[in-house]
Motif scaffolding. Sequence first.
Motif, PDB file in Angstrom:
ATOM      1  N   VAL A 145      25.754  49.508   2.933  1.00 50.46           N
ATOM      2  CA  VAL A 145      24.635  48.715   3.449  1.00 50.46           C
ATOM      3  C   VAL A 145      24.422  49.075   4.928  1.00 50.46           C
ATOM      4  O   VAL A 145      25.298  49.664   5.559  1.00 50.46           O
ATOM      5  CB  VAL A 145      24.894  47.187   3.313  1.00 50.46           C
ATOM      6  N   ASP A 146      23.302  48.686   5.435  1.00 54.01           N
ATOM      7  CA  ASP A 146      22.972  48.933   6.843  1.00 54.01           C
ATOM      8  C   ASP A 146      23.928  48.140   7.736  1.00 54.01           C
ATOM      9  O   ASP A 146      24.190  46.958   7.481  1.00 54.01           O
ATOM     10  CB  ASP A 146      21.522  48.495   7.098  1.00 54.01           C
ATOM     11  N   LEU A 147      24.473  48.787   8.770  1.00 54.98           N
ATOM     12  CA  LEU A 147      25.355  48.087   9.724  1.00 54.98           C
ATOM     13  C   LEU A 147      24.670  46.847  10.295  1.00 54.98           C
ATOM     14  O   LEU A 147      25.333  45.840  10.588  1.00 54.98           O
ATOM     15  CB  LEU A 147      25.718  49.018  10.888  1.00 54.98           C
ATOM     16  N   ALA A 148      23.339  46.919  10.453  1.00 52.37           N
ATOM     17  CA  ALA A 148      22.610  45.789  11.045  1.00 52.37           C
ATOM     18  C   ALA A 148      22.582  44.593  10.091  1.00 52.37           C
ATOM     19  O   ALA A 148      22.338  43.461  10.525  1.00 52.37           O
ATOM     20  CB  ALA A 148      21.194  46.213  11.398  1.00 52.37           C
ATOM     21  N   GLY A 149      22.838  44.831   8.806  1.00 51.97           N
ATOM     22  CA  GLY A 149      22.711  43.750   7.837  1.00 51.97           C
ATOM     23  C   GLY A 149      24.041  43.217   7.330  1.00 51.97           C
ATOM     24  O   GLY A 149      24.094  42.532   6.304  1.00 51.97           O
ATOM     25  N   LEU A 150      25.160  43.498   8.022  1.00 54.31           N
ATOM     26  CA  LEU A 150      26.479  43.032   7.566  1.00 54.31           C
ATOM     27  C   LEU A 150      26.574  41.525   7.747  1.00 54.31           C
ATOM     28  O   LEU A 150      26.451  41.026   8.869  1.00 54.31           O
ATOM     29  CB  LEU A 150      27.584  43.725   8.365  1.00 54.31           C
ATOM     30  N   ARG A 151      26.844  40.821   6.665  1.00 54.74           N
ATOM     31  CA  ARG A 151      26.959  39.364   6.745  1.00 54.74           C
ATOM     32  C   ARG A 151      28.146  38.985   7.633  1.00 54.74           C
ATOM     33  O   ARG A 151      29.265  39.439   7.410  1.00 54.74           O
ATOM     34  CB  ARG A 151      27.174  38.781   5.354  1.00 54.74           C
ATOM     35  N   GLY A 152      27.908  38.134   8.636  1.00 56.92           N
ATOM     36  CA  GLY A 152      28.994  37.636   9.483  1.00 56.92           C
ATOM     37  C   GLY A 152      29.343  38.534  10.653  1.00 56.92           C
ATOM     38  O   GLY A 152      30.221  38.190  11.445  1.00 56.92           O
ATOM     39  N   TRP A 153      28.711  39.687  10.764  1.00 56.52           N
ATOM     40  CA  TRP A 153      29.010  40.613  11.866  1.00 56.52           C
ATOM     41  C   TRP A 153      27.818  40.693  12.808  1.00 56.52           C
ATOM     42  O   TRP A 153      26.676  40.672  12.362  1.00 56.52           O
ATOM     43  CB  TRP A 153      29.328  42.010  11.320  1.00 56.52           C
ATOM     44  N   ARG A 154      28.084  40.789  14.103  1.00 53.57           N
ATOM     45  CA  ARG A 154      26.979  40.947  15.041  1.00 53.57           C
ATOM     46  C   ARG A 154      27.429  41.718  16.285  1.00 53.57           C
ATOM     47  O   ARG A 154      28.624  41.847  16.551  1.00 53.57           O
ATOM     48  CB  ARG A 154      26.435  39.574  15.435  1.00 53.57           C
ATOM     49  N   THR A 155      26.464  42.211  17.015  1.00 53.10           N
ATOM     50  CA  THR A 155      26.764  42.935  18.260  1.00 53.10           C
ATOM     51  C   THR A 155      26.941  41.920  19.383  1.00 53.10           C
ATOM     52  O   THR A 155      26.054  41.108  19.634  1.00 53.10           O
ATOM     53  CB  THR A 155      25.624  43.918  18.590  1.00 53.10           C
ATOM     54  N   ASP A 156      28.104  41.939  20.025  1.00 54.66           N
ATOM     55  CA  ASP A 156      28.385  40.943  21.066  1.00 54.66           C
ATOM     56  C   ASP A 156      27.761  41.374  22.405  1.00 54.66           C
ATOM     57  O   ASP A 156      27.180  42.460  22.499  1.00 54.66           O
ATOM     58  CB  ASP A 156      29.899  40.689  21.154  1.00 54.66           C
ATOM     59  N   PRO A 157      27.847  40.536  23.429  1.00 57.84           N
ATOM     60  CA  PRO A 157      27.184  40.874  24.701  1.00 57.84           C
ATOM     61  C   PRO A 157      27.703  42.164  25.348  1.00 57.84           C
ATOM     62  O   PRO A 157      27.039  42.738  26.204  1.00 57.84           O
ATOM     63  CB  PRO A 157      27.495  39.657  25.590  1.00 57.84           C
ATOM     64  N   HIS A 158      28.913  42.622  24.956  1.00 58.23           N
ATOM     65  CA  HIS A 158      29.443  43.862  25.522  1.00 58.23           C
ATOM     66  C   HIS A 158      29.087  45.083  24.672  1.00 58.23           C
ATOM     67  O   HIS A 158      29.630  46.162  24.887  1.00 58.23           O
ATOM     68  CB  HIS A 158      30.957  43.771  25.676  1.00 58.23           C
ATOM     69  N   GLY A 159      28.221  44.883  23.679  1.00 61.10           N
ATOM     70  CA  GLY A 159      27.793  46.018  22.869  1.00 61.10           C
ATOM     71  C   GLY A 159      28.804  46.423  21.819  1.00 61.10           C
ATOM     72  O   GLY A 159      28.793  47.544  21.326  1.00 61.10           O
ATOM     73  N   ALA A 160      29.714  45.518  21.426  1.00 65.25           N
ATOM     74  CA  ALA A 160      30.690  45.812  20.377  1.00 65.25           C
ATOM     75  C   ALA A 160      30.270  45.092  19.088  1.00 65.25           C
ATOM     76  O   ALA A 160      29.688  44.012  19.132  1.00 65.25           O
ATOM     77  CB  ALA A 160      32.078  45.351  20.795  1.00 65.25           C
TER      78      ALA A 160
END
Lengths: 496, 496
Positions: B69-84
């Motif tokens: 699946v697209d990394l942008a659509g991973l349930r429960g995962w997000r890019t934090d303020p430090h870009g991780a």
Amino acid sequence: MPGSPRRGGGRPDMPQSREPARSAAVLCTEDSTVARDLARSAAAPASASSPCGWLRERDRVTGMSVSRVDLAGLRGWRTDPHGALRHESGRFFAVVGVEACAVAAVPRWSQPIIHQPEVGILGILATRVDGTVRLLMQAKDEPGNPHGSELSPTVQATRSNFTGAHGGRAVPYLDAFRLRADKRAWVDVRQSEQGSWFLGKRNRNMVVEVEAETDARDGFAWFTVGEVFRALTADSLVNMDARTVLSCLPLRGPGVAGSLPTADEGFSGALARSIVGSDGAAHRTTELLAALTRERSESEATVIQVPLTDLPGWQRQAGAISRLDGAFFEVVGVEVQTAGREVASWSQPMIAGLPGGISCFLVTPIRGVLHVLIALRVELGFVDVAEFGPTVQCAPGNYDHLPSAARPRFLDDVLTAPPNRVRFSSTLSEEGGRFLDTCTRYLIVETDSTDEPPGFRWMTVDQLVGLVAHSHYVNVQARTLLLCLQSLAFADASAG
Amino acid sequence: MPGSPRRGGGRPDMPQSREPARSAAVLCTEDSTVARDLARSAAAPASASSPCGWLRERDRVTGMSVSRVDLAGLRGWRTDPHGALRHESGRFFAVVGVEACAVAAVPRWSQPIIHQPEVGILGILATRVDGTVRLLMQAKDEPGNPHGSELSPTVQATRSNFTGAHGGRAVPYLDAFRLRADKRAWVDVRQSEQGSWFLGKRNRNMVVEVEAETDARDGFAWFTVGEVFRALTADSLVNMDARTVLSCLPLRGPGVAGSLPTADEGFSGALARSIVGSDGAAHRTTELLAALTRERSESEATVIQVPLTDLPGWQRQAGAISRLDGAFFEVVGVEVQTAGREVASWSQPMIAGLPGGISCFLVTPIRGVLHVLIALRVELGFVDVAEFGPTVQCAPGNYDHLPSAARPRFLDDVLTAPPNRVRFSSTLSEEGGRFLDTCTRYLIVETDSTDEPPGFRWMTVDQLVGLVAHSHYVNVQARTLLLCLQSLAFADASAG
């Protein structure tokens, strides 16, 4: 946490190396001849030239004067934007504030600490003359030394020394430790230093054999291992850096036996058996390493750097940083004038420890083999959470006002030991380049108890020598005590 | 740098310990009986129940489906303020960007990497029945496994598992590794994992002996060492975590000799002598450690975390993060549906390595003792700069377009070796919880040359086994190869 630096490096799939070219594999030098020749040197009879006399000679020509000054007035030092005391060149070392969080049984803790992340070299040149090892020692004075010059390693160099940050002369003998030394190395291992006073500090401890005894330069002289061992019994003749390097020597195994006293009975016999091997050890070495792995893996402690200017429990008064209750240590400023160093004068901050610190090994024979009671110690500045340390390591004055339950385990057993159970006692200075008049009484005390409370392990001397061949297992105080214990084993041999 | 967290902790002068109470010292268990019984188990004849059949049975009841699946659509995962890329619970692991600076010979280098600073447990329960060791293995499927379930350690637990961050069931058998295990531990050592894909990752590798063979729960079974060894020759039957734990077993010393083939001549005899001891080793172990100390001390490389979203040379395309030139690896997203796990479905990022990766030991007898050519490897994610690794470790596809001078040393010797010099070849999966369909071909290739270029050292098997008793000396690929080499030594014994 962007911007947080970490050591490491390298591109994936690309092994790199800083090594110069070398040829095909060669036969290994047998370790056992090194151990045998070290033991012979340890047992060699005393010669006319003693380290003590030589050091006193040196002090006449070098001379150093040290005066306390206000931290705020240290030439070349200033408080940086993060609240750390740092040299304006960005080199040498810094004094920073740290806060330890979430240490299970202990409340939040803050303190000043020395930060010097580079790895320096502490190196001793060795040679063998007729099967007896001789070591090239330096007479070195440091501002914190209590009585002037001390026996020091051949080379005692920070990375600032290599790169000329001192603006001083080249370091003599340094090349022997930097160029292709591993073929001739008896010791090359990074070891920690005081974890309560240094943040993540380690130095490379090296002993490198050279072919022939070169002429010693001015301020250097060759000594046997036995001569250095005997100097340990006098106050502050052998410096901390020399002690840590010598404690890493592979003085173990059957090759050592021929130079040890042959007494089967009593303390000497038990000590000799403990040095020669680990038959009859109370614990397998695997078990000792497992205890350390668990301590290191289960710790949830973290240490963060905080401004030096605002540490709870600490104050800035009379030009120094000290605890409100006067405990532990102070950070002070000194101005140094010298005749025998690269640079004629400088100022620097130093740590002045509370007087009266002790480090002690409790020892006892278990089934005829001498064992040392080693503590698993967590110190805030360790690179890797915990190391093995002395049975007791503290400044007793810190506990005078506390209830007995808060006193370190075994402290009172040490302080009240009858004189005939005190096998070794000597007051030795800690690193005089960073610590001002800070001495520790090193004690080896015999006990009858084989109790092993939580956080302690009985080990043989052979096991300890095996551990110091690796980095960060044995702390600097325990390494000094290991050396003192080895010197005891040979004291009878060289006297006879 | 205020706010930069460091592990460590403890108040000065206060030894602390997380240990429960224990009684007086006891006699040590002899290590040599462990080695002897491990060797007997390695040489035990094959039984009717093979790991392969059992794993296929298990796959019928567990089943797992994995879709990209697209990394942008991973349930429960997000890019934090430090870009991780991070789980919203703050647990599990993160994918971060790193930049390595000032690596001497190599330009600045950036890449994504997995960051999971906690130390998990990889543990295998062992027992001895009539002097033969048996190991409790788990059949475990992971989303990245190429062919379904693999033989896995009894326990494979992250700290998130201990603390229930998965919201799943308790980990079976975990208590055996957490409560007072060191008395019964054959192995308890933290080891690194892939330094190009994990930032500072290490796990506790443990083997703990239990009194009696307990009934295996559903999904677990007891096997001899020999059965696991033979399973290594099949593709992806023994998972990476099992391989690293088993490689740390103390399979060395004279106790092993009785179970090894007695041939004096040829490869088998040379291998047997290399396992039994280090007489005739090309280098003293001190010298090997000295080489590593120098590499680690002289490195000036630093690694800093940077935002994942802006890595030079990398792009975000088609829902994944990959190199502009398609080299090395991709970061991809997967959605997992399962029947046999704590949680029925989840999504996560994974690393997909470039296909065709190889890791190889070149080996040759030196004076009748088999030696392995080990490389000093710097990997960006290592906790301590450098470790010993395979002779060759790379994905050859990365070098297809480069001139031959840029190809890893010895790569072509491995790729063009005649079949009769290839002593071992098996394609094994890397950790299927983090790496998607990422397999490595593990090769042991005999050579006639004893050349030792800069950055390489010839070692005996006994020396390697001695090194893996300590943390962070031998990398995970070399540990797998060590295990494969040991399995070769017993292949003849168990066949006869």
